[in-house]
Write an enzyme that holds these catalytic residues in place. Structure first.
Site, PDB file in Angstrom:
ATOM      1  N   HIS A  21       0.843  -1.197   0.000  1.00 36.20           N
ATOM      2  CA  HIS A  21       0.000   0.000   0.000  1.00 36.20           C
ATOM      3  C   HIS A  21       0.876   1.244   0.000  1.00 36.20           C
ATOM      4  CE1 HIS A  21       0.768   0.655   4.263  1.00 36.20           C
ATOM      5  NE2 HIS A  21       0.316  -0.552   4.561  1.00 36.20           N
ATOM      6  N   HIS A  24       4.207   1.341   2.071  1.00 39.32           N
ATOM      7  CA  HIS A  24       5.354   0.631   1.485  1.00 39.32           C
ATOM      8  C   HIS A  24       5.915   1.423   0.307  1.00 39.32           C
ATOM      9  CE1 HIS A  24       2.629  -2.665   3.039  1.00 39.32           C
ATOM     10  NE2 HIS A  24       3.720  -2.838   3.763  1.00 39.32           N
ATOM     11  N   CYS A 129       3.737 -11.703  20.827  1.00 41.02           N
ATOM     12  CA  CYS A 129       2.738 -11.115  19.915  1.00 41.02           C
ATOM     13  C   CYS A 129       2.976 -11.718  18.538  1.00 41.02           C
ATOM     14  CB  CYS A 129       2.841  -9.594  19.869  1.00 41.02           C
ATOM     15  SG  CYS A 129       1.811  -8.913  18.540  1.00 41.02           S
ATOM     16  N   CYS A 132       3.685  -9.036  15.715  1.00 41.89           N
ATOM     17  CA  CYS A 132       5.054  -8.489  15.667  1.00 41.89           C
ATOM     18  C   CYS A 132       6.089  -9.589  15.534  1.00 41.89           C
ATOM     19  CB  CYS A 132       5.378  -7.705  16.924  1.00 41.89           C
ATOM     20  SG  CYS A 132       4.317  -6.307  17.200  1.00 41.89           S
ATOM     21  N   CYS A 146      -0.149  -5.614  23.468  1.00 42.76           N
ATOM     22  CA  CYS A 146       0.931  -5.247  22.564  1.00 42.76           C
ATOM     23  C   CYS A 146       0.712  -3.800  22.125  1.00 42.76           C
ATOM     24  CB  CYS A 146       0.924  -6.172  21.339  1.00 42.76           C
ATOM     25  SG  CYS A 146       1.757  -5.430  19.924  1.00 42.76           S
ATOM     26  N   HIS A 149      -0.246  -3.674  18.174  1.00 45.14           N
ATOM     27  CA  HIS A 149      -1.483  -4.291  17.667  1.00 45.14           C
ATOM     28  C   HIS A 149      -2.676  -4.163  18.607  1.00 45.14           C
ATOM     29  CE1 HIS A 149       1.650  -6.121  15.144  1.00 45.14           C
ATOM     30  NE2 HIS A 149       0.708  -6.138  14.233  1.00 45.14           N
ATOM     31  N   LYS A 299      -2.783   5.085  11.644  1.00 36.69           N
ATOM     32  CA  LYS A 299      -1.736   4.553  10.782  1.00 36.69           C
ATOM     33  C   LYS A 299      -2.374   3.773   9.645  1.00 36.69           C
ATOM     34  CE  LYS A 299       2.075   1.377  10.480  1.00 36.69           C
ATOM     35  NZ  LYS A 299       2.520   0.050  10.829  1.00 36.69           N
ATOM     36  N   LYS A 302      -3.102  -2.340   6.154  1.00 32.87           N
ATOM     37  CA  LYS A 302      -4.073  -3.231   5.524  1.00 32.87           C
ATOM     38  C   LYS A 302      -5.065  -3.740   6.555  1.00 32.87           C
ATOM     39  CE  LYS A 302      -5.210  -6.788   2.599  1.00 32.87           C
ATOM     40  NZ  LYS A 302      -5.231  -8.109   3.163  1.00 32.87           N
TER      41      LYS A 302
HETATM   42  O1  ME8 Z   1       7.957  -4.884   9.245  1.00 36.15           O
HETATM   43  N1  ME8 Z   1       3.417   4.700   6.856  1.00 36.15           N
HETATM   44  O2  ME8 Z   1       7.446  -5.602   7.108  1.00 36.15           O
HETATM   45  P1  ME8 Z   1       6.120  -4.780   6.782  1.00 36.15           P
HETATM   46  C1  ME8 Z   1       4.688   4.685   6.457  1.00 36.15           C
HETATM   47  N2  ME8 Z   1       9.136  -7.610   7.360  1.00 36.15           N
HETATM   48  N3  ME8 Z   1       5.362   3.552   6.163  1.00 36.15           N
HETATM   49  C2  ME8 Z   1       4.706   2.397   6.255  1.00 36.15           C
HETATM   50  C3  ME8 Z   1       3.355   2.349   6.665  1.00 36.15           C
HETATM   51  C4  ME8 Z   1       2.704   3.585   6.974  1.00 36.15           C
HETATM   52  N4  ME8 Z   1       1.429   3.656   7.338  1.00 36.15           N
HETATM   53  N5  ME8 Z   1       2.978   1.060   6.655  1.00 36.15           N
HETATM   54  C5  ME8 Z   1       4.054   0.314   6.245  1.00 36.15           C
HETATM   55  C6  ME8 Z   1       8.158  -5.620   8.288  1.00 36.15           C
HETATM   56  N6  ME8 Z   1       5.094   1.124   6.002  1.00 36.15           N
HETATM   57  C7  ME8 Z   1       9.326  -6.581   8.295  1.00 36.15           C
HETATM   58  C8  ME8 Z   1      10.586  -5.796   8.036  1.00 36.15           C
HETATM   59  S1  ME8 Z   1      13.233  -5.653   7.643  1.00 36.15           S
HETATM   60  C9  ME8 Z   1      14.551  -6.596   7.948  1.00 36.15           C
HETATM   61  C10 ME8 Z   1      11.845  -6.628   8.052  1.00 36.15           C
HETATM   62  C11 ME8 Z   1       6.427   0.702   5.522  1.00 36.15           C
HETATM   63  O3  ME8 Z   1       5.580  -5.369   5.545  1.00 36.15           O
HETATM   64  C12 ME8 Z   1       7.531   1.185   6.445  1.00 36.15           C
HETATM   65  O4  ME8 Z   1       8.740   1.160   5.746  1.00 36.15           O
HETATM   66  O5  ME8 Z   1       5.235  -4.697   7.978  1.00 36.15           O
HETATM   67  C13 ME8 Z   1       7.537   0.108   7.494  1.00 36.15           C
HETATM   68  O6  ME8 Z   1       8.701   0.097   8.299  1.00 36.15           O
HETATM   69  C14 ME8 Z   1       7.403  -1.114   6.634  1.00 36.15           C
HETATM   70  O7  ME8 Z   1       6.510  -0.708   5.578  1.00 36.15           O
HETATM   71  C15 ME8 Z   1       6.863  -2.337   7.360  1.00 36.15           C
HETATM   72  O8  ME8 Z   1       6.665  -3.342   6.409  1.00 36.15           O
END
Ligand code: ME8
Length: 654
Positions: A21, A24, A129, A132, A146, A149, A299, A302
């Site tokens: 979204h 990302h 959790c 997380c 948590c 969440h 925030k 999804k």
């Molecule tokens: O945490 N605003 O993956 P993830 C800004 N797999 N950035 C956002 C956001 C928002 N509302 N939502 C998501 C993970 N992001 C792990 C990471 S790294 C070794 C492992 C972005 O799919 C932002 O970069 O939950 C956030 O840190 C990341 O997506 C989390 O992606």
């Protein structure tokens, strides 16, 4: 030849249990802009992104969908990968944690830490959790929930392997204190230091028994366990560079910058540096933490159902407007609200009114006074020198801020220059210089404006690559592909006057058309189910009409308020009047119009009218007409269209 400086930037690797979204997309666009900027600065950059595919969350989602974790991972990873070209991200490596080389690197890493005596076997009970994928200490929970969440963790007690993380607490604190840029912006550095001081740093459970979870990387020293997903995922940052032997690792790791949002601060600020230390590796150079994009004040995510689909926005507004908005609107480190209204406001004010207007004015003047060729400047006067200094100062601020992830401040500095240049056009009034025959002054003024625009376009390339490329092309200074810039941005800071006199300019430009309001009702397009572009919902009235004009067709018209200064009969045609119309330009336009049957010439002086200002000139019975006055008619009667208020000549009609 000197070896080029290197720059390595990573995004988080995204979980494959949900669709990409806007959040990302933002992190990936920031990484891309930073990498492009470094390329412009003359550095060798490497952008790493990818997907995080192991762990309990993925198993649960796959089970819910009735597919295997592998099938889910393949499908969703492809979606994250397919998003990249559509948001203009040029990556060097897309890593998947299921890649065999990554798995082998994780095993080597684990073995190294184990051999160093920093992994031990023990029993542990803790609050886990699943969202997380980590244990929380009592202190970290908020009212027993948590904090991410807002759900109750599960108490799990089992025998597992542990990483002696607490052993590195003092080292980490000293490292953070000695390197102010290690975690930035400062608030996240302080948050990490506070976490270290709170004593919350315990040893980290780094295994899961296969009896409970087998979707993971097997521990090299115990085949009954798989590696904890964070211990696996973080290693991607070095496995992607071919650690330990890989050449890219040696070249890029010393310049590694990680980019994350604040949700995953702890694993990156605490787990990862201590893991690296235990494996005998140097820490990364900096961790750059941004805030959240909020939607309906929470925030965007999804699971909360408030995610915005980046592709829907790009479809309506174009990629460059979208990228500009993301980088300009969010102050790096703080949260920002996403709304399409805010995007349209930026599009109209910053892009259409400020930059687009400046660019089209300057090209139009160059067409009129210099035959669309870059003029040769004469000696600069005091005002020109002031402007040049202002420009170079703004580029310096831009570069310093951009290098430190201060994207919105960098862009604001550039826009201050754009606004000053617009003011300079008004103040220097090149049309008067032309009338007074002051050719040298006129050409110097236009040269400075054109050269500033070339430099502005260059600085905008990391943010809006396509528009910047088009601007440079229209300035007769196109970019040889693959982006071979003759001078680095750093050099551009000192050099003024690289635009070649005589180069051919475009006669006009309409880079960023205005948009009044969303051309649809209801909320923003919701998260997409896939990465294919979705049609934005249309209102019931927006049905197909015969001979229908596209919105973009309408946007091509430049409608302006005009004031008729005088009118006279056409000597060769009874029905035509020759009008002189003030459109707020340096000279009145001559417009021939079929008004003679309905208006006497003497009645028209002083009348406000609406004019199509960008019609190609056309000869009507020997007189060249430079526009069209709009009227409404029934066949028997005809009336001029006029604004319903005291608008000045030149006001835009939209
Ligand atoms: O945490 N605003 O993956 P993830 C800004 N797999 N950035 C956002 C956001 C928002 N509302 N939502 C998501 C993970 N992001 C792990 C990471 S790294 C070794 C492992 C972005 O799919 C932002 O970069 O939950 C956030 O840190 C990341 O997506 C989390 O992606």
């Amino acid at each position: 030849m000197d070896k080029k400086k290197t720059f390595f930037i990573s995004t988080p690797i995204y979980y494959v249990n949900s669709h990409p979204h806007l959040g990302h997309a933002y992190t990936s666009v920031v990484a891309d802009a930073a990498a492009r900027f470094r390329r412009l600065m003359g550095e060798e950059s490497f952008l790493l992104t990818g997907t995080d595919e192991h762990g309990e969350k993925i198993v649960q989602t796959a089970a819910g969908e009735g597919v295997s974790p592998r099938e889910l991972a393949d499908r969703m990873s492809a979606k994250f990968r397919a998003l990249l070209p559509r948001i203009g991200v040029e990556h060097n490596r897309f890593i998947r944690t299921t890649d065999p080389e990554h798995q082998a690197a994780v095993q080597r890493f684990m073995q190294k830490v184990y051999d160093n005596g920093d992994i031990y076997f023990g029993e542990y009970g803790g609050h886990y959790c699943y969202g997380c994928e980590r244990f929380y200490t009592e202190k970290e929970l908020e009212n027993g929930l948590c904090p991410q969440h807002r759900s109750a963790p599960t108490y799990i007690s089992e025998r597992n392997y542990f990483f002696r993380m607490s052993k590195y607490q003092d080292w980490l604190k000293q490292h953070i204190l000695a390197h102010p840029e290690f975690i930035r912006p400062e608030r996240y550095r302080n948050e990490t230091l506070a976490l270290l001081d709170s004593g919350a740093l315990e040893d980290l459970c780094v295994s899961r028994p296969k009896s409970r979870l087998d979707w993971g990387i097997e521990l090299p020293f115990d085949k009954n366990f798989v590696c904890y997903v964070w211990f696996d995922a973080l290693v991607n940052y070095i496995s992607a560079l071919g650690w330990p032997e890989g050449k890219p690792f040696a070249g890029y790791w010393p310049e590694a910058r990680h980019l994350i949002a604040k949700d995953i601060l702890k694993p990156h600020a605490i787990f990862w540096p201590t893991m690296l230390r235990a494996a005998g590796l140097e820490p990364f150079r900096s961790l750059n933490v941004h805030g959240y994009w909020l939607s309906r004040e929470t925030k965007m995510s999804k699971s909360l159902g408030n995610a915005v689909d980046p592709l829907g926005m790009i479809e309506v507004h174009g990629l460059d407007v979208f990228r500009y908005f993301l980088l300009r609107e969010m102050r790096f480190g703080s949260d920002a609200g996403f709304s399409e209204e805010a995007l349209i406001a930026r599009r109209n004010s910053d892009l259409a009114n400020d930059l687009g207007n400046l660019f089209s004015r300057v090209l139009a003047m160059a067409a009129r006074y210099c035959g669309s060729r870059v003029p040769a400047p004469a000696e600069y006067g005091a005002e020109e020198i002031r402007l040049r200094e202002l420009a170079l100062r703004s580029f310096t601020i831009f570069q310093e801020e951009f290098a430190g992830f201060g994207f919105s401040v960098a862009l604001e500095a550039l826009w201050e220059l754009v606004r000053s240049l617009n003011q300079h056009v008004d103040a220097s009034a090149p049309w008067n210089l032309f009338k007074q025959g002051k050719t040298a002054e006129l050409e110097t003024t236009l040269y400075i404006l054109l050269e500033c625009l070339r430099k502005i376009a260059l600085h905008l390339w990391p943010v809006m690559p396509a528009s910047a490329g088009r601007m440079l092309e229209q300035l007769g200074s196109s970019l040889p592909l693959p982006y071979v810039f003759p001078h680095s941005l750093r050099e551009e800071r000192e050099l003024f006057g690289l635009l070649k006199p005589g180069a051919i300019l475009a006669p006009s430009s309409n880079l960023f058309p205005r948009l009044e309001s969303p051309d649809r009702e209801g909320p923003l397009p919701a998260k997409s189910k896939g990465t294919s572009a979705k049609k934005v919902p249309v209102t019931p009235e927006a049905r197909e009409l015969p001979g229908q004009a596209e919105y973009s067709d309408f946007q091509k018209l430049d409608l302006r308020v005009g004031c008729i200064l005088e009118a006279e009969k056409h000597p060769e045609a009874d029905k035509l009047l020759i009008c002189k119309v003030d459109l707020g330009e340096e000279e009145a336009r001559v417009i021939v119009s079929g008004l003679a049957e309905f208006y006497k010439p003497g009645d028209l002086a002083g009348r406000r009218v609406i004019v199509v200002a960008n019609l190609a000139p056309r000869k009507l019975r020997g007189v060249s007409s430079q526009g069209m006055i709009l009227t409404a008619e029934t066949g028997k009667t005809l009336a001029l269209l006029a604004p319903d208020g005291p608008l000045p000549p030149g006001a835009k009609v939209s």
